[in-house]
Enzyme design. Structure first.
Site, PDB file in Angstrom:
ATOM      1  N   ARG A   4       5.513 -12.980 -10.135  1.00  0.00           N
ATOM      2  CA  ARG A   4       3.540 -12.669 -11.018  1.00  0.00           C
ATOM      3  C   ARG A   4       3.861 -12.539 -12.303  1.00  0.00           C
ATOM      4  O   ARG A   4       3.077 -12.890 -13.144  1.00  0.00           O
ATOM      5  CB  ARG A   4       3.435 -11.594  -9.762  1.00  0.00           C
ATOM      6  CG  ARG A   4       2.740 -12.129  -8.540  1.00  0.00           C
ATOM      7  CD  ARG A   4       1.552 -12.789  -8.789  1.00  0.00           C
ATOM      8  NE  ARG A   4      -0.200 -12.027  -8.193  1.00  0.00           N
ATOM      9  CZ  ARG A   4      -0.613 -11.718  -9.969  1.00  0.00           C
ATOM     10  NH1 ARG A   4      -0.395 -12.555 -10.933  1.00  0.00           N
ATOM     11  NH2 ARG A   4      -1.612 -11.354  -9.655  1.00  0.00           N
ATOM     12  N   TYR A  20     -16.356 -12.589   3.427  1.00  0.00           N
ATOM     13  CA  TYR A  20     -16.192 -12.750   2.250  1.00  0.00           C
ATOM     14  C   TYR A  20     -16.960 -13.824   1.701  1.00  0.00           C
ATOM     15  O   TYR A  20     -17.602 -13.637   0.276  1.00  0.00           O
ATOM     16  CB  TYR A  20     -14.587 -13.248   1.807  1.00  0.00           C
ATOM     17  CG  TYR A  20     -13.811 -12.488   2.468  1.00  0.00           C
ATOM     18  CD1 TYR A  20     -13.400 -11.308   0.641  1.00  0.00           C
ATOM     19  CD2 TYR A  20     -13.367 -12.016   2.975  1.00  0.00           C
ATOM     20  CE1 TYR A  20     -12.269 -10.332   1.810  1.00  0.00           C
ATOM     21  CE2 TYR A  20     -12.250 -11.539   3.641  1.00  0.00           C
ATOM     22  CZ  TYR A  20     -11.934 -10.337   3.149  1.00  0.00           C
ATOM     23  OH  TYR A  20     -11.208  -9.467   3.089  1.00  0.00           O
TER      24      TYR A  20
HETATM   25  O1  CP3 Z   1       3.160 -12.650   2.751  1.00  0.00           O
HETATM   26  C1  CP3 Z   1       2.348 -14.019   3.117  1.00  0.00           C
HETATM   27  O2  CP3 Z   1       1.351 -13.651   4.271  1.00  0.00           O
HETATM   28  C2  CP3 Z   1       1.291 -14.693   2.211  1.00  0.00           C
HETATM   29  C3  CP3 Z   1       0.509 -15.742   2.198  1.00  0.00           C
HETATM   30  C4  CP3 Z   1      -1.074 -14.734   2.754  1.00  0.00           C
HETATM   31  C5  CP3 Z   1      -2.028 -14.624   1.448  1.00  0.00           C
HETATM   32  N1  CP3 Z   1      -2.898 -13.794   1.782  1.00  0.00           N
HETATM   33  C6  CP3 Z   1      -1.228 -13.645   0.042  1.00  0.00           C
HETATM   34  C7  CP3 Z   1      -1.860 -13.465  -0.540  1.00  0.00           C
HETATM   35  C8  CP3 Z   1      -1.267 -14.524   3.625  1.00  0.00           C
HETATM   36  C9  CP3 Z   1      -1.594 -15.885   5.195  1.00  0.00           C
HETATM   37  C10 CP3 Z   1      -2.520 -13.880   3.396  1.00  0.00           C
HETATM   38  C11 CP3 Z   1      -3.915 -13.372   4.533  1.00  0.00           C
HETATM   39  C12 CP3 Z   1      -5.323 -12.941   3.984  1.00  0.00           C
HETATM   40  N2  CP3 Z   1      -6.276 -13.285   2.590  1.00  0.00           N
HETATM   41  C13 CP3 Z   1      -6.639 -12.288   4.570  1.00  0.00           C
HETATM   42  C14 CP3 Z   1      -5.970 -12.488   6.414  1.00  0.00           C
HETATM   43  C15 CP3 Z   1      -4.450 -11.064   6.663  1.00  0.00           C
HETATM   44  C16 CP3 Z   1      -5.166  -9.796   6.098  1.00  0.00           C
HETATM   45  O3  CP3 Z   1      -4.038  -9.602   5.205  1.00  0.00           O
HETATM   46  O4  CP3 Z   1      -6.021  -9.124   6.794  1.00  0.00           O
HETATM   47  C17 CP3 Z   1      -7.745 -12.392   3.915  1.00  0.00           C
HETATM   48  C18 CP3 Z   1      -8.563 -11.234   4.541  1.00  0.00           C
HETATM   49  C19 CP3 Z   1      -7.149 -12.899   2.383  1.00  0.00           C
HETATM   50  C20 CP3 Z   1      -7.863 -12.416   1.680  1.00  0.00           C
HETATM   51  C21 CP3 Z   1      -7.344 -11.774   0.226  1.00  0.00           C
HETATM   52  N3  CP3 Z   1      -6.584 -11.839  -0.341  1.00  0.00           N
HETATM   53  C22 CP3 Z   1      -7.411 -10.598   0.000  1.00  0.00           C
HETATM   54  C23 CP3 Z   1      -8.169  -9.071   0.196  1.00  0.00           C
HETATM   55  C24 CP3 Z   1      -6.689 -10.211  -1.541  1.00  0.00           C
HETATM   56  C25 CP3 Z   1      -6.952  -9.210  -2.112  1.00  0.00           C
HETATM   57  C26 CP3 Z   1      -5.990  -7.989  -1.253  1.00  0.00           C
HETATM   58  C27 CP3 Z   1      -4.407  -7.976  -1.513  1.00  0.00           C
HETATM   59  O5  CP3 Z   1      -4.341  -8.032  -0.175  1.00  0.00           O
HETATM   60  O6  CP3 Z   1      -3.806  -7.981  -2.055  1.00  0.00           O
HETATM   61  C28 CP3 Z   1      -5.415 -11.230  -1.191  1.00  0.00           C
HETATM   62  C29 CP3 Z   1      -4.670 -11.730  -2.274  1.00  0.00           C
HETATM   63  C30 CP3 Z   1      -3.264 -12.603  -2.120  1.00  0.00           C
HETATM   64  N4  CP3 Z   1      -3.679 -12.983  -1.111  1.00  0.00           N
HETATM   65  C31 CP3 Z   1      -2.313 -11.706  -2.597  1.00  0.00           C
HETATM   66  C32 CP3 Z   1      -1.299 -12.644  -2.006  1.00  0.00           C
HETATM   67  C33 CP3 Z   1      -0.173 -12.713  -1.713  1.00  0.00           C
HETATM   68  C34 CP3 Z   1      -1.789 -10.759  -3.803  1.00  0.00           C
HETATM   69  C35 CP3 Z   1      -2.449 -11.565  -4.678  1.00  0.00           C
HETATM   70  C36 CP3 Z   1      -1.525 -11.519  -6.416  1.00  0.00           C
HETATM   71  O7  CP3 Z   1      -0.748 -11.563  -6.337  1.00  0.00           O
HETATM   72  O8  CP3 Z   1      -2.035 -10.782  -7.112  1.00  0.00           O
END
Ligand code: CP3
Length: 348
Positions: A38, A148
């Site tokens: 990242r 969302y």
């Molecule tokens: O390790 C993994 O599971 C990678 C794949 C993955 C991500 N998001 C990558 C991600 C998966 C399976 C998800 C699912 C996801 N995303 C859900 C369902 C599961 C849960 O956690 O409830 C939801 C609701 C989201 C929506 C989402 N994406 C949010 C609310 C956020 C911000 C908050 C946070 O958790 O960081 C994300 C961003 C996100 N998705 C990141 C990652 C690795 C972080 C981004 C970064 O590196 O800055």
């Protein structure tokens, strides 16, 4: 090395010599290798560049020795196939919320394969680097996507989405129909490209009471599961109680949070394979205490076949990586034998 198929065998409730384990959100910021990636690329660049997505998918398998990989992707990216613009800060932000009949009617008919061309490519590249470790594809459940979309981004309790569900049921139904089509297409593209299991995330089911979920959401969830079930196992993650729905969602594996024990989940689902339950916050406790909880979760499975060890929700970004490694090792050492919660367990 993990055996090639203990995760897939457990999804089918077949006996395994060693309990498989993977961790929801295992590829995120808790891993130093991920943070290093990242430093050079944005989250969206990682998701949309198949070589990088494949690398991020592989990281936790290499670092933690988990038994399954989950594609590096996000449940919200398919919203772009509806014509919506999306950013992550890292919290997701939509260009505009979708709250009116006009806004819903204006959503494009999704064609995920063409609108997100990187998705199938990422699955194929990830499979190439993973070797024998199975790859899980995924999507957001219609309710969670709607939260969302209607809110326009993250929220603690999604008041606009809940208001639409309660006060404008016809509009809500039209929206959930479109999101169900989108989720079906998203999973179909990943399965066609080679994903060996599919997980549906219903993170925000916890906002609804059981009757509301049954009436306003369950028909859509069931349509989604029925459309994609078949050649690969479907795992359904439901955050929050109401084990009531676990039987009715139609999935092969039910994935629960810390409010439902594995034994309750298995009974409530009518004997399906089970996954989850370890509260993510426990990952930060001292190792001895963490071990007690791993033993407890294993014991609560009551030696039944069809157990995939996992958390009740995602890995918190500030989790010490050695604790993640400890959990995986501990499950591999202790799982699938006779477990005694007090710590005097016998290894298989
Ligand atoms: O390790 C993994 O599971 C990678 C794949 C993955 C991500 N998001 C990558 C991600 C998966 C399976 C998800 C699912 C996801 N995303 C859900 C369902 C599961 C849960 O956690 O409830 C939801 C609701 C989201 C929506 C989402 N994406 C949010 C609310 C956020 C911000 C908050 C946070 O958790 O960081 C994300 C961003 C996100 N998705 C990141 C990652 C690795 C972080 C981004 C970064 O590196 O800055």
């Amino acid at each position: 090395m993990s055996s090639p198929s203990r995760f897939l065998a457990a999804c089918r409730s077949q006996p395994v010599a060693c309990t498989p384990v993977w961790l929801m959100r295992q590829a995120g910021r808790a891993l130093p290798e991920y943070r290093a990636l990242r430093d050079h690329f944005s989250f969206l660049q990682l998701c949309k560049t198949p070589e990088l997505a494949a690398e991020a998918t592989l990281l936790p398998v290499r670092a933690l020795k988990v038994d399954a990989a989950i594609l590096f992707f996000d449940i919200l990216l398919p919203l772009e196939a509806l014509g919506l613009r999306l950013d992550f800060t890292p919290a997701p932000v939509l260009e505009a919320p979708v709250r009116t009949a006009q806004a819903i009617a204006a959503l494009r008919t999704p064609r995920v394969a063409g609108d997100l061309p990187f998705l199938a490519q990422s699955v194929r590249m990830a499979k190439g680097v993973l070797g024998h470790t199975p790859l899980i594809g995924f999507c957001g459940a219609p309710l969670t996507l709607a939260c969302y979309l209607v809110e326009g981004g993250s929220s603690a309790n999604f008041p606009h989405a809940l208001r639409m569900m309660r006060e404008e049921p016809a509009l809500w139904d039209a929206l959930l129909n479109k999101l169900t089509d989108l989720a079906i297409d998203t999973l179909a593209v990943q399965a066609a490209a080679g994903a060996q299991a599919l997980q549906i995330f219903d993170t925000w089911a916890q906002l609804l009471d059981p009757e509301e979920y049954r009436i306003r959401v369950l028909p859509h969830t069931r349509r989604l599961v029925e459309a994609v079930r078949g050649s690969v196992p479907v795992l359904f993650f439901l955050r929050g109680g109401a084990p009531l729905w676990l039987r009715e969602c139609g999935a092969d594996v039910v994935s629960v949070d810390e409010s439902v024990t594995l034994a309750q989940a298995r009974r409530a689902s009518g004997g399906k394979a089970v996954q989850g339950n370890l509260a993510p916050e426990l990952l930060k406790r001292p190792i001895k205490e963490l071990e007690r909880h791993v033993r407890r979760v294993l014991a609560e499975n009551e030696d039944a076949p069809g157990h995939i060890f996992n958390l009740g929700h995602g890995v918190p970004p500030d989790t010490p990586v050695e604790n993640l490694r400890f959990v995986v090792d501990c499950v591999h050492r202790l799982g699938a034998g006779k477990i005694h919660p007090q710590g005097q367990g016998m290894n298989p």
